[in-house]
Design a protein around this motif. Structure first.
Motif, PDB file in Angstrom:
ATOM      1  N   GLU A  37      13.895  80.052 -14.565  1.00 17.14           N
ATOM      2  CA  GLU A  37      13.069  79.258 -13.650  1.00 17.14           C
ATOM      3  C   GLU A  37      11.906  80.057 -13.066  1.00 17.14           C
ATOM      4  OE1 GLU A  37      13.530  76.490  -9.629  1.00 17.14           O
ATOM      5  OE2 GLU A  37      15.288  77.461 -10.524  1.00 17.14           O
ATOM      6  N   LYS A  41       8.097  78.959 -13.759  1.00 18.60           N
ATOM      7  CA  LYS A  41       7.269  78.532 -12.629  1.00 18.60           C
ATOM      8  C   LYS A  41       5.985  79.337 -12.560  1.00 18.60           C
ATOM      9  CE  LYS A  41       7.473  77.704  -7.651  1.00 18.60           C
ATOM     10  NZ  LYS A  41       8.316  77.774  -6.430  1.00 18.60           N
ATOM     11  N   SER A  81       9.760  68.959 -14.342  1.00 14.84           N
ATOM     12  CA  SER A  81       9.935  69.807 -13.157  1.00 14.84           C
ATOM     13  C   SER A  81       9.499  69.095 -11.878  1.00 14.84           C
ATOM     14  CB  SER A  81       9.121  71.097 -13.321  1.00 14.84           C
ATOM     15  OG  SER A  81       9.519  71.816 -14.466  1.00 14.84           O
ATOM     16  N   LEU A 151      15.906  73.850 -19.765  1.00 13.36           N
ATOM     17  CA  LEU A 151      15.388  72.753 -18.957  1.00 13.36           C
ATOM     18  C   LEU A 151      15.425  71.441 -19.744  1.00 13.36           C
ATOM     19  CD1 LEU A 151      13.837  72.001 -16.277  1.00 13.36           C
ATOM     20  CD2 LEU A 151      11.755  72.269 -17.625  1.00 13.36           C
TER      21      LEU A 151
END
Length: 212
Positions: A37, A41, A81, A151
């Motif tokens: 993550e 990000k 997301s 994801l």
């Protein structure tokens, strides 16, 4: 003279940085879904910031580099997301060609001339960017590797509806009609609301179809 030249070089480098962020991402072919993550990000933030800093330069680089697979992956991961508002901001910035105080129609209608012919590169490049947004909503260009990543990237019909409504509200193009693909809805909406003028719509669709 040397100082002026150096200043010009530095300015050129600064202007090219957002485009180079995308150029590197397209070339790396990184699977965003497989990253942890924190790394994912960071990359998403960098890519999004590049678009907002230089929407015309970045969209030009993406289209020039045939970066639809990378751009569509980025869009898909952003939607998954829960970062749809950022994508909508980026789409709006590209359609306005970085000039939010100007109309989309005006900005995309700027012509270019080559060997006696007229073409509309801005419309084509904005169409390329828009084609990825619609393509992701319609389930196009799915990555075979991303499904095995960390994801989940599959959008539910509810997700698609929410995303489409946010786009419709920003662009003021009306809600999708039942039975229409999201691609058809976006093209029809931009055309009917006269956001993309008839004489450049063919160029917009050319870019759109290549990314979709």
């Amino acid at each position: 003279m040397a100082a002026v030249l150096l200043s010009s070089v530095v300015a050129t480098m600064a202007q090219s940085q957002p485009a180079s962020v995308w150029s590197d991402f397209i070339r790396d072919r990184r699977d965003l879904a497989a990253l942890n993550e924190h790394k994912r990000k960071k990359i998403l933030n960098d890519l999004g910031a590049a678009i907002m800093a230089d929407p015309d330069g970045v969209s030009t680089e993406i289209e020039r580099s045939r970066g639809a697979p990378a751009l569509c992956q980025y869009m898909r991961v952003m939607f998954a997301s829960d970062r749809t508002p950022e994508v909508v901001d980026q789409l709006d910035a590209v359609l306005h060609w970085g000039k939010p105080d100007k109309s989309i129609r005006e900005m995309l209608s700027a012509p270019a001339y080559d060997d006696g012919s007229t073409w509309f590169p801005r419309a084509k490049r904005a169409g390329y960017f828009t084609g990825c947004v619609a393509g992701v909503l319609d389930g196009k260009r799915r990555s075979s590797t991303s499904l095995a990543g960390r994801l989940p990237l599959l959008l539910s019909s509810r997700d698609q509806t929410i995303i489409a409504l946010q786009i419709a509200e920003r662009l003021k193009i009306g809600r999708p009609s039942k039975g229409d693909s999201y691609g058809k809805w976006m093209l029809n909406g931009l055309s009917k609301e006269d956001l993309v003028s008839p004489d450049v719509m063919d160029w917009f669709e050319l870019g759109f179809d290549r990314a979709y």
